[in-house]
Design a protein around this motif. Structure first.
Motif, short mmCIF file in Angstrom:
data_model
loop_
_atom_site.label_atom_id
_atom_site.label_comp_id
_atom_site.label_asym_id
_atom_site.label_seq_id
_atom_site.Cartn_x
_atom_site.Cartn_y
_atom_site.Cartn_z
N GLU A 65 7.63 -11.52 6.87
CA GLU A 65 6.66 -10.69 7.60
C GLU A 65 6.58 -11.12 9.08
O GLU A 65 6.21 -10.33 9.93
CB GLU A 65 5.28 -10.79 6.98
CG GLU A 65 5.20 -10.24 5.58
CD GLU A 65 4.94 -8.74 5.53
OE1 GLU A 65 4.49 -8.17 6.54
OE2 GLU A 65 5.19 -8.15 4.47
N ASP A 109 6.40 0.12 -1.77
CA ASP A 109 5.17 0.37 -1.03
C ASP A 109 4.59 1.74 -1.38
O ASP A 109 3.37 1.91 -1.47
CB ASP A 109 5.41 0.26 0.48
CG ASP A 109 5.52 -1.19 0.94
OD1 ASP A 109 5.30 -2.12 0.13
OD2 ASP A 109 5.84 -1.39 2.13
N GLN A 113 0.98 2.33 -2.89
CA GLN A 113 0.07 3.20 -2.15
C GLN A 113 -0.48 4.31 -3.04
O GLN A 113 -1.67 4.62 -2.99
CB GLN A 113 0.78 3.81 -0.93
CG GLN A 113 -0.17 4.54 -0.01
CD GLN A 113 -1.23 3.62 0.55
OE1 GLN A 113 -0.95 2.72 1.32
NE2 GLN A 113 -2.48 3.81 0.14
N TRP A 119 -6.77 1.77 -0.22
CA TRP A 119 -6.24 0.67 0.57
C TRP A 119 -4.83 1.01 1.03
O TRP A 119 -3.94 1.16 0.20
CB TRP A 119 -6.18 -0.62 -0.26
CG TRP A 119 -7.50 -1.24 -0.47
CD1 TRP A 119 -8.37 -0.99 -1.50
CD2 TRP A 119 -8.12 -2.21 0.35
NE1 TRP A 119 -9.49 -1.75 -1.35
CE2 TRP A 119 -9.36 -2.52 -0.21
CE3 TRP A 119 -7.74 -2.85 1.53
CZ2 TRP A 119 -10.22 -3.43 0.34
CZ3 TRP A 119 -8.60 -3.76 2.08
CH2 TRP A 119 -9.82 -4.04 1.49
N ARG A 120 -4.63 1.10 2.32
CA ARG A 120 -3.27 1.30 2.82
C ARG A 120 -2.52 -0.03 2.68
O ARG A 120 -3.05 -1.09 2.97
CB ARG A 120 -3.30 1.74 4.28
CG ARG A 120 -3.89 3.14 4.43
CD ARG A 120 -3.68 3.75 5.81
NE ARG A 120 -3.16 2.89 6.82
CZ ARG A 120 -3.80 2.61 7.96
NH1 ARG A 120 -4.99 3.09 8.19
NH2 ARG A 120 -3.23 1.83 8.87
N VAL A 122 -0.22 -1.38 4.43
CA VAL A 122 -0.09 -2.15 5.67
C VAL A 122 -1.38 -2.89 6.04
O VAL A 122 -1.34 -3.84 6.81
CB VAL A 122 0.37 -1.27 6.86
CG1 VAL A 122 1.76 -0.73 6.62
CG2 VAL A 122 -0.62 -0.16 7.14
N ARG A 123 -2.51 -2.48 5.50
CA ARG A 123 -3.78 -3.14 5.79
C ARG A 123 -4.11 -4.24 4.79
O ARG A 123 -5.06 -4.99 4.97
CB ARG A 123 -4.94 -2.11 5.78
CG ARG A 123 -4.75 -1.01 6.78
CD ARG A 123 -5.61 -1.00 8.00
NE ARG A 123 -6.73 -1.87 8.10
CZ ARG A 123 -7.98 -1.48 8.19
NH1 ARG A 123 -8.28 -0.20 8.14
NH2 ARG A 123 -8.94 -2.34 8.33
N MET A 124 -3.34 -4.32 3.70
CA MET A 124 -3.54 -5.38 2.72
C MET A 124 -3.08 -6.70 3.31
O MET A 124 -2.24 -6.72 4.20
CB MET A 124 -2.74 -5.08 1.44
CG MET A 124 -3.21 -3.88 0.70
SD MET A 124 -2.12 -3.56 -0.71
CE MET A 124 -2.81 -2.02 -1.29
N SER A 125 -3.61 -7.79 2.78
CA SER A 125 -3.16 -9.09 3.28
C SER A 125 -1.67 -9.27 2.96
O SER A 125 -1.14 -8.68 2.01
CB SER A 125 -3.97 -10.23 2.66
OG SER A 125 -3.53 -10.50 1.36
N ARG A 129 0.08 -7.93 -0.61
CA ARG A 129 1.10 -6.89 -0.69
C ARG A 129 2.44 -7.44 -1.18
O ARG A 129 3.17 -6.76 -1.90
CB ARG A 129 1.22 -6.12 0.61
CG ARG A 129 1.91 -6.78 1.74
CD ARG A 129 2.14 -5.81 2.92
NE ARG A 129 2.34 -6.55 4.13
CZ ARG A 129 1.44 -6.65 5.11
NH1 ARG A 129 0.30 -6.03 5.01
NH2 ARG A 129 1.72 -7.35 6.17
#
Length: 188
Positions: A65, A109, A113, A119-120, A122-125, A129
């Protein structure tokens, strides 16, 4: 106070409860040499090779990441595993998991999703994810692992590496992934 705020001396004694962490060190019980120590039979067992490989795969995905060169990360794994004295087979499985997730990340993903509309991804920790990506990869592409085991292992990773609420968050979403995709979680 979280478990991560516990002092080193409490961790060394295996005490990580918030109540023990807030008491002064002099009040904590220190076992005397004459007192018998309890032995945790689970800790004397060798760690499961697959569980160790999943932990390494999660670490690599986490690093990915921030360092986008996956090939560079994967190239450093063999020497890290040798230094850590990891069981045989860990490298092959960890890299297989990482490469599988990397190859299918967009589809994984999308699955996550669809099962997590509030919860998107990309916004998850980063940890959450990537634990779910690993689990979804195993659910859809590694038929040699029963779905119930995949979920249990994801929850174990969440307990070990995630925040306090991570395990229930991941469990809920993965249960929904299984439900949405007609994946049966029965043991038999």
């Amino acid at each position: 106070m979280s478990n991560r705020d516990v002092g080193a001396d409490e961790l060394a004694r295996g005490s990580s409860s918030p109540s023990s962490a807030t008491r002064p060190a002099r009040e904590l019980h220190k076992p005397r040499a004459s007192e018998p120590r309890s032995v945790d039979k689970r800790s004397s067992r060798k760690p499961d090779m697959r569980r160790v490989a999943r932990s390494w795969a999660l670490a690599i995905l986490y690093a990915h990441e921030y360092v986008r060169e996956l090939e560079t990360l994967c190239a450093s794994v063999p020497s890290l595993l040798r230094e850590g004295g990891e069981p045989e087979g860990v490298e092959e499985l960890a890299l297989s998991l990482v490469n599988g997730v990397g190859e299918h990340v967009s589809a994984l993903d999308e699955v996550i999703q669809r099962s997590s509309p509030r919860w998107r991804v990309v916004r998850m920790s980063v940890i959450d994810r990537n634990i779910m990506r690993l689990a979804c990869y195993e659910l859809f592409h590694r038929r040699d692992v029963p779905p119930r085991v995949v979920l249990n292992e994801a929850i174990e990773l969440a307990k070990k590496f995630g925040a306090e609420q991570t395990r229930s968050f991941i469990n809920g979403i993965l249960q929904q992934v299984c439900s949405d995709n007609a994946i049966v979680l029965s043991d038999g």
